[in-house]
Write an enzyme that holds these catalytic residues in place. Structure first.
Site, PDB file in Angstrom:
ATOM      1  N   TYR A  41       0.831  -1.205   0.000  1.00 34.01           N
ATOM      2  CA  TYR A  41       0.000   0.000   0.000  1.00 34.01           C
ATOM      3  C   TYR A  41       0.866   1.255   0.000  1.00 34.01           C
ATOM      4  CZ  TYR A  41      -3.106   3.644   1.807  1.00 34.01           C
ATOM      5  OH  TYR A  41      -3.805   4.811   1.980  1.00 34.01           O
ATOM      6  N   ASP A  56      -0.081  15.512   5.727  1.00 33.10           N
ATOM      7  CA  ASP A  56      -1.201  15.107   4.873  1.00 33.10           C
ATOM      8  C   ASP A  56      -2.364  16.072   5.085  1.00 33.10           C
ATOM      9  OD1 ASP A  56      -2.963  13.737   3.288  1.00 33.10           O
ATOM     10  OD2 ASP A  56      -3.249  12.073   4.670  1.00 33.10           O
ATOM     11  N   ASP A  83      -3.130   5.461  -2.452  1.00 40.57           N
ATOM     12  CA  ASP A  83      -4.017   6.512  -1.962  1.00 40.57           C
ATOM     13  C   ASP A  83      -4.233   7.521  -3.094  1.00 40.57           C
ATOM     14  OD1 ASP A  83      -5.306   8.543  -0.578  1.00 40.57           O
ATOM     15  OD2 ASP A  83      -3.933   8.503   1.123  1.00 40.57           O
ATOM     16  N   ASP A  85      -6.442  10.142  -2.454  1.00 42.85           N
ATOM     17  CA  ASP A  85      -7.039  11.256  -1.707  1.00 42.85           C
ATOM     18  C   ASP A  85      -8.513  11.433  -2.092  1.00 42.85           C
ATOM     19  OD1 ASP A  85      -4.665  11.885  -0.248  1.00 42.85           O
ATOM     20  OD2 ASP A  85      -3.835  12.785  -2.046  1.00 42.85           O
ATOM     21  N   HIS A 110      -7.773   4.040  -3.590  1.00 49.36           N
ATOM     22  CA  HIS A 110      -8.970   4.425  -2.852  1.00 49.36           C
ATOM     23  C   HIS A 110      -9.180   5.927  -2.985  1.00 49.36           C
ATOM     24  CE1 HIS A 110      -6.997   6.185   0.734  1.00 49.36           C
ATOM     25  NE2 HIS A 110      -6.230   5.111   0.817  1.00 49.36           N
ATOM     26  N   GLU A 112     -11.705   9.148  -1.445  1.00 52.58           N
ATOM     27  CA  GLU A 112     -12.511   9.496  -0.278  1.00 52.58           C
ATOM     28  C   GLU A 112     -13.470  10.638  -0.600  1.00 52.58           C
ATOM     29  OE1 GLU A 112      -9.099  12.387   1.646  1.00 52.58           O
ATOM     30  OE2 GLU A 112      -8.870  10.210   1.558  1.00 52.58           O
ATOM     31  N   CYS A 120      -5.419  14.280   6.762  1.00 53.22           N
ATOM     32  CA  CYS A 120      -5.329  12.923   7.289  1.00 53.22           C
ATOM     33  C   CYS A 120      -6.640  12.516   7.947  1.00 53.22           C
ATOM     34  CB  CYS A 120      -4.187  12.832   8.294  1.00 53.22           C
ATOM     35  SG  CYS A 120      -4.156  11.309   9.268  1.00 53.22           S
ATOM     36  N   ARG A 157     -13.908   5.298  -0.064  1.00 49.88           N
ATOM     37  CA  ARG A 157     -13.753   5.591   1.365  1.00 49.88           C
ATOM     38  C   ARG A 157     -14.650   6.758   1.775  1.00 49.88           C
ATOM     39  NH1 ARG A 157      -8.007   7.819   3.902  1.00 49.88           N
ATOM     40  NH2 ARG A 157      -8.929   9.588   5.001  1.00 49.88           N
ATOM     41  N   GLU A 189     -13.600   5.078   7.201  1.00 51.16           N
ATOM     42  CA  GLU A 189     -12.463   5.588   7.957  1.00 51.16           C
ATOM     43  C   GLU A 189     -12.895   5.973   9.367  1.00 51.16           C
ATOM     44  OE1 GLU A 189      -9.495   5.510   8.571  1.00 51.16           O
ATOM     45  OE2 GLU A 189      -8.443   7.031   7.376  1.00 51.16           O
ATOM     46  N   ASN A 211      -8.407   0.365   8.165  1.00 53.34           N
ATOM     47  CA  ASN A 211      -7.205   1.175   8.158  1.00 53.34           C
ATOM     48  C   ASN A 211      -6.566   1.115   9.538  1.00 53.34           C
ATOM     49  OD1 ASN A 211      -5.441   2.818   6.718  1.00 53.34           O
ATOM     50  ND2 ASN A 211      -6.439   4.705   7.352  1.00 53.34           N
TER      51      ASN A 211
END
Length: 313
Positions: A41, A56, A83, A85, A110, A112, A120, A157, A189, A211
């Site tokens: 990952y 982040d 990721d 984002d 992924h 989100e 983050c 996500r 998340e 996660n």
């Protein structure tokens, strides 16, 4: 383009949980690959911190993330989950984002539902876009996957649980809508305890990501066997390599500040105890020599005669 996506789908379809260590660059990815994992990952937090030196918090850009992902996937022999984002904009931006990650050759990503700038998923101050808009972004990602690389894995996500007044019900509702819109895997998340994890496992109608951030965030430490029993299929350890890098570099450089020569000897000894061979072997010098022998004129090989340095053949 979809070789690693197909491999990742095979892992998802097989029995057993997929455990993915987080890495932040090709070097830490190469170490993870040498240890041996089915999937690796790429952390957004670690990428931002290692590549541009910022946390982040929405500072890193799509090209920088994709460049890192492409270089990592090139260096390893197993699928990379990256990721992506919040897709770096609205639904139209998501179309390009997914196209670019597919071109990079990674196994999956992924996306989100945070606003921009995002942050983050385990820090205060997160906000999410309206559910209808979020579903549209996932639908755009899914359609792009189907058009450009149908084996590519799309993980959707939600950060709704961690927003001000955010509820677990809202988070579960969102990821079920994301699955209906075409996502392959759901990712809630920030569940706060084992009861919430069990609830997610019961209420989400599709494969699930957990996660595992440890002390960095709000999600609890739990046994992998319990996560599997509750219905989770993928476990990400996003900052494993990043925290390890910081902790070990700090310890070694602190010793170096006191006695550079003794510390360098200890660092050498610790490296030599690993099974990766010499640094030159690990970095790929033997392969470079093979390329030279295969493609350069014979006289180019004369540079090795009588020259000094480690044997990299």
């Amino acid at each position: 383009m979809t070789e690693y996506g197909a491999a990742l789908r095979d892992h998802l379809d097989s029995d057993g949980m997929l455990v993915c260590p987080g890495v932040h660059d090709p070097l830490t990815a190469a170490v993870a690959d040498a240890v041996g994992f089915d999937t690796i990952y790429m952390t957004g937090y670690g990428t931002s911190l290692s590549k541009i030196g910022y946390p982040d918090a929405g500072f890193i850009t799509m090209p920088e993330m994709i460049d890192n992902a492409a270089n990592i996937q090139e260096r390893i022999d197993v699928p990379l989950i990256a990721d992506a984002d919040n897709g770096y904009g609205n639904a139209t931006n998501v179309v390009r984002t997914v196209r670019e990650y597919i071109k990079a050759g990674v196994g999956g990503i992924h996306i989100e539902d945070q606003t921009f700038p995002k942050r983050c998923g385990h820090t205060k101050g997160r906000q999410v876009i309206p559910r209808e808009e979020a579903v549209g972004k996932i639908a755009a990602a899914a359609d792009t996957r189907d058009e450009r690389g149908e084996e590519f894995v799309l993980i959707a996500r939600t950060d709704a649980r961690g927003t001000g007044g955010g509820s677990l019900d809202e988070a579960i509702g969102r990821v079920n809508d994301f699955l209906d819109a075409g996502a392959d895997v759901a990712f809630v998340e920030g569940p706060t305890d084992e009861a919430e994890l069990r609830r997610i496992g019961d209420a989400v109608d599709g494969p699930l990501v957990y996660n595992f951030v440890g002390d960095l965030g709000s999600s609890p430490y739990v046994d992998l066997s319990s996560l599997e029993d509750w219905g989770f299929d993928v476990v990400l350890f996003p900052i494993a390599a990043t925290l390890s890098t910081i902790a070990n570099a700090y310890a070694d450089l602190s010793a170096f500040a006191d006695d550079p020569v003794a510390a360098m000897r200890d660092i050498d000894d610790a490296f030599n105890e690993t099974p990766v061979g010499s640094l030159h072997e690990f970095s790929g010098f033997p392969e470079v020599v093979e390329w030279e022998r295969a493609y350069l004129p014979d006289e180019e090989q004369e540079k090795y005669e009588g020259s000094l340095g480690d044997d990299v053949e």
